[in-house]
Design an enzyme around this catalytic site. Sequence first.
Site, PDB file in Angstrom:
ATOM      1  N   LYS A  15      19.147 -24.826  29.768  1.00  0.00           N
ATOM      2  CA  LYS A  15      18.480 -24.287  28.580  1.00  0.00           C
ATOM      3  C   LYS A  15      19.087 -22.952  28.184  1.00  0.00           C
ATOM      4  CE  LYS A  15      15.372 -27.518  28.332  1.00  0.00           C
ATOM      5  NZ  LYS A  15      15.609 -28.554  27.382  1.00  0.00           N
ATOM      6  N   CYS A  16      18.921 -22.603  26.914  1.00  0.00           N
ATOM      7  CA  CYS A  16      19.369 -21.337  26.356  1.00  0.00           C
ATOM      8  C   CYS A  16      18.853 -20.176  27.222  1.00  0.00           C
ATOM      9  CB  CYS A  16      18.816 -21.221  24.940  1.00  0.00           C
ATOM     10  SG  CYS A  16      19.325 -19.752  24.063  1.00  0.00           S
ATOM     11  N   PRO A  17      19.697 -19.231  27.555  1.00  0.00           N
ATOM     12  CA  PRO A  17      21.049 -18.962  27.051  1.00  0.00           C
ATOM     13  C   PRO A  17      22.155 -19.464  27.971  1.00  0.00           C
ATOM     14  CG  PRO A  17      20.305 -17.022  28.213  1.00  0.00           C
ATOM     15  CD  PRO A  17      19.193 -18.061  28.319  1.00  0.00           C
TER      16      PRO A  17
END
Length: 77
Positions: A15-17
């Site tokens: 998942k981001c980042p």
Amino acid sequence: MTDETASLYDLRGLKCPLPVLKTRKRMDAMRSGEELVVETSDPLAGIDIPHFCREDGHQLIEGQTTEDGHRFRIRKG
């Protein structure tokens, strides 16, 4: 460069980042002109990876939506 000569970097499930951070670290270790194919399932990667390429001076050769996310071909600047 073709798919056979570009390195594949599978970042699906992150998942981001993390996809951008890991892509940046991998690109830092590459030589100018080398290509990297990044696969990610993070929905924000469609925005984050192109932005990363512009900011860091890399060429986004191709970006496409896949069944489970995105696939990007990036040439190191």
